[in-house]
Design an enzyme around this catalytic site. Structure first.
Site, PDB file in Angstrom:
ATOM      1  N   THR A  78       0.880  -1.157   0.000  1.00 33.82           N
ATOM      2  CA  THR A  78       0.000   0.000   0.000  1.00 33.82           C
ATOM      3  C   THR A  78       0.914   1.201   0.000  1.00 33.82           C
ATOM      4  O   THR A  78       2.127   1.056   0.040  1.00 33.82           O
ATOM      5  CB  THR A  78      -0.862  -0.045   1.294  1.00 33.82           C
ATOM      6  OG1 THR A  78      -1.687  -1.174   1.233  1.00 33.82           O
ATOM      7  CG2 THR A  78      -1.687   1.174   1.522  1.00 33.82           C
ATOM      8  N   GLU A 122      -3.852  -3.445  -2.582  1.00 34.17           N
ATOM      9  CA  GLU A 122      -3.751  -4.598  -1.689  1.00 34.17           C
ATOM     10  C   GLU A 122      -2.386  -5.255  -1.806  1.00 34.17           C
ATOM     11  O   GLU A 122      -1.434  -4.713  -1.311  1.00 34.17           O
ATOM     12  CB  GLU A 122      -4.881  -5.589  -1.943  1.00 34.17           C
ATOM     13  CG  GLU A 122      -5.378  -6.390  -0.750  1.00 34.17           C
ATOM     14  CD  GLU A 122      -4.358  -7.049   0.132  1.00 34.17           C
ATOM     15  OE1 GLU A 122      -4.016  -6.451   1.162  1.00 34.17           O
ATOM     16  OE2 GLU A 122      -3.938  -8.182  -0.146  1.00 34.17           O
ATOM     17  N   SER A 169     -10.830  -3.413   6.179  1.00 34.95           N
ATOM     18  CA  SER A 169      -9.481  -2.898   5.971  1.00 34.95           C
ATOM     19  C   SER A 169      -8.791  -2.666   7.311  1.00 34.95           C
ATOM     20  O   SER A 169      -9.443  -2.570   8.358  1.00 34.95           O
ATOM     21  CB  SER A 169      -9.549  -1.574   5.214  1.00 34.95           C
ATOM     22  OG  SER A 169      -8.268  -0.987   5.135  1.00 34.95           O
TER      23      SER A 169
HETATM   24  N1  GLU Z   1      -5.496  -4.241   1.920  1.00 36.05           N
HETATM   25  C1  GLU Z   1      -4.951  -3.898   3.191  1.00 36.05           C
HETATM   26  C2  GLU Z   1      -6.005  -3.262   4.068  1.00 36.05           C
HETATM   27  O1  GLU Z   1      -6.888  -2.624   3.569  1.00 36.05           O
HETATM   28  C3  GLU Z   1      -3.805  -2.979   3.080  1.00 36.05           C
HETATM   29  C4  GLU Z   1      -2.639  -3.648   2.465  1.00 36.05           C
HETATM   30  C5  GLU Z   1      -1.314  -3.058   2.866  1.00 36.05           C
HETATM   31  O2  GLU Z   1      -1.217  -2.148   3.594  1.00 36.05           O
HETATM   32  O3  GLU Z   1      -0.282  -3.542   2.405  1.00 36.05           O
HETATM   33  O4  GLU Z   1      -5.928  -3.396   5.234  1.00 36.05           O
END
Ligand code: GLU
Length: 642
Positions: A428, A448, A491
């Site tokens: 992210t 993601e 998330s």
């Molecule tokens: N998809 C993750 C979330 O929404 C975040 C992924 C990441 O920070 O690497 O928690």
């Protein structure tokens, strides 16, 4: 901006009632025009990284020097924090295409200096309406798909992107720039290219098998069958063109035009390579799912912590509630007067308790009843704190608390705990912006997994997310994060604003999957409780206790604190163990607000190759802090904000 892309929180219920019509999606002929990279000779452009800058007049911090420079130029030309945040995010879509971009989602937190109000945009991806709740089970075997690389490299993991609607919505609410103006610098950057660094090359190589699962993606990211060389210039003319087109037409063209047709078709019919061994399961997205997408404007979570006001993201993120509960539990202890071992013991135990509650109660609040007020109440935290033994770490997983039965006294009803199944190795990006008027943006955005689903939208220059893998893969009774059509997966993203007496004190955020929550909590704990300056608080080695038997920790944390934590019974996982994702946890950005408009903008000194923090009128640019060394950077403001 069209109102249809933005709704206030109460509009959530309406999403459930929306039914899609048949997709009839068609890949538009000719979209491959413009694909390709130029791995031309090196061009210095803006590769310099500045971990800490101090000064006045506005600031931008991101993981990437080109993107921070784009944001700084917007501020210098008179744009406000939202204008600069959208421009920076769009630039990150160019230079960090495996972490963020048009094909993903995120959470945008805004502080309005004129009203003192904190508001947020939930730009999280949604599941297609037709997605069944057993979508992650391989129907040929009856078993769940392996998470990575099988499930993430798929159409079934792709959620309806929320980032385009977030940018448009943010500009409409708080910006002064048009979408075209905000996207222009990123479009130019995509055309002229950026210098490939080791992180970009390595991330490409790490994704080689996944990218090669498709006939399309390697043409952009693996030209000639290899990742672009370090020092070469990577151009993305297709993305430049997409930004220009969206600037002209608005994001409606993304959600209802040819791009929507292309995305729905890709999800239903992934362009699977005949040579791949990966299954590349198809998904259920229809054009109506894109047409119905809404970015949600909603209130932040709020807690008070040792005299500060901490604002974060409400569900569909678990970030605000879990950071908030963790800090509320810690607040019951005078951790500032404890030695390192005892203070960190309390930090780890508070974190485990809040993660137990996250697993039990957090999901998309349009679909499940999230007891946010209970989870963030001081009484609930006080009762949860009752289970902390000051000498001994609790056996993990600890049980969640009972939101129907608490009174702040030590008499909680016990429930059995279960492991949080969150996976690691996610990626992210995060950015922090402040402008000369005092407005602040904290924004975390993602596709993601590093590389998302691995599926490029041909001719458009961006990757589609695999955000739906944030749903639980296998259903457990009572799971608030079960797959449902139209639902947003839970998330961990936690863009956070800390105010003191109504004025910004700190804005911060990070990537890192569910370690986002612990990293944000740990940085606040470091800064407010452990008397570190902001650069130190960010550079300090990290540990993440997410209600698992072992604590995920960076090697330097283990070296420094392992022996101090061993007597408490904390098991710090060695690198490579199940719960240790990597040598690094997170890649934070932050700004601290000192007296008389002084800004301390900070990015990572070394993690993920280091970031870039810039201020409009710098008075001091600091070299990398060595972990734990007091740079003296914010001594004065620190004293003021203790
Ligand atoms: N998809 C993750 C979330 O929404 C975040 C992924 C990441 O920070 O690497 O928690």
């Amino acid at each position: 901006m069209t109102q249809s892309r933005t709704h206030i929180q109460e509009a959530r219920a309406g999403r459930r009632a929306v039914a899609g019509t048949a997709a009839g999606a068609m890949l538009i002929a000719g979209t491959l025009v413009g694909l390709g990279t130029g791995a031309a000779e090196a061009d210095p452009r803006y590769p310099d990284k500045t971990p800490t800058s101090i000064g006045y007049g506005g600031a931008v911090s991101s993981v990437d020097p080109e993107a921070s420079k784009v944001g700084l130029d917007v501020l210098k030309r008179g744009g406000n924090a939202t204008d600069a945040a959208v421009a920076t995010a769009a630039a990150l879509g160019v230079t960090e295409p495996y972490s963020a971009g048009l094909g993903g989602g995120g959470y945008f937190v805004h502080y309005d200096a004129s009203s003192g109000e904190v508001e947020t945009i939930d730009g999280r991806e949604t599941a297609p309406m037709a997605m069944p709740n057993d979508a992650f089970i391989d129907q040929s075997t009856g078993e769940p798909f392996n998470f990575t690389p099988e499930l993430v490299t798929s159409g079934v993991s792709v959620g309806v992107p929320g980032t385009p609607a977030t940018w448009e919505s943010a500009l409409e609410q708080w910006g002064t720039y048009s979408l075209a103006k905000a996207l222009k610098p990123a479009s130019k950057l995509a055309s002229r290219g950026f210098v490939v660094d080791e992180t970009f090359r390595q991330q490409t190589l790490d994704n080689q098998e996944r990218f090669e699962a498709y006939t399309t993606t390697p043409k952009l990211f693996l030209p000639g069958g290899d990742a672009p060389d370090v020092g070469s210039v990577f151009k993305n003319p297709a993305l430049a063109k997409t930004y220009r087109m969206l600037g002209r037409t608005g994001m409606e063209a993304f959600y209802t035009g040819p791009i929507a047709d292309e995305i729905a078709d890709l999800v239903q019919n992934p362009p699977k390579s005949p040579t791949t061994d990966l299954p590349v399961p198809a998904g259920y997205m229809e054009t109506s799912d894109l047409a119905d997408y809404e970015a949600l404007i909603q209130d932040p979570t709020h807690i008070s912590y040792r005299g500060y006001d901490v604002y974060g993201m409400a569900p569909s993120s678990s970030g605000g509630s879990t950071v908030g509960e963790s800090l509320n539990i810690l607040e019951g202890y005078d951790v500032g007067s404890m030695d390192d071992g005892a203070a960190l013991h309390h930090y780890l135990e508070a974190s485990a308790l809040s993660f137990a509650d996250r697993g039990a109660y957090l999901g998309d609040s349009a679909y499940v009843d999230v007891p946010l007020d209970d989870l963030l109440s001081d009484e609930f935290a006080a009762e949860r704190a009752c289970t902390i033994d000051e000498q001994t770490a609790a056996e993990k997983p600890v049980a969640p608390g009972d939101v129907d039965n608490y009174d702040g006294e030590c008499n909680a009803t016990d429930r059995s705990g279960s492991l949080d199944e969150d996976t690691e190795n996610r990626s992210t990006t995060n950015l922090t912006v402040a402008d000369r008027w005092g407005n602040v943006v904290e924004y975390t955005l993602t596709i993601e997994q590093t590389g998302g689903s691995g599926m490029l939208v041909p001719g458009r220059g961006f990757l589609l997310n695999n955000e739906l893998t944030d749903f639980s893969t296998v259903y457990e009774p009572g799971d608030p994060n079960r797959i449902a059509g139209g639902k947003r997966p839970r998330s961990s993203m936690a863009p956070t604003l800390v105010l003191q007496e109504g004025q910004p004190f700190l804005a911060l955020g990070t990537p890192g999957g569910s370690t986002i929550i612990t990293t944000v909590s740990q940085m606040i704990f470091n800064r407010i409780d452990r008397s570190m300056t902001l650069p130190e608080a960010i550079a300090a080695p990290r540990a993440s206790q997410r209600n698992t038997p072992e604590v995920t920790a960076e090697p330097e944390f283990i070296d420094r604190y392992g022996a101090l934590l061993a007597p408490f019974g904390h098991d710090l996982a060695a690198s490579g163990d199940q719960f240790t994702s990597a040598a690094e946890i997170g890649a934070a950005t932050a700004i601290e607000f000192g007296p008389n408009g002084l800004l301390t903008a900070v990015s990572e000194p070394t993690r993920r190759g280091g970031g870039s923090a810039l201020v409009v009128h710098p008075t001091q640019i600091l070299p990398m802090p060595k972990g734990g060394v007091d740079t003296g950077v914010t001594k004065d403001s620190k004293a003021e904000h203790r």
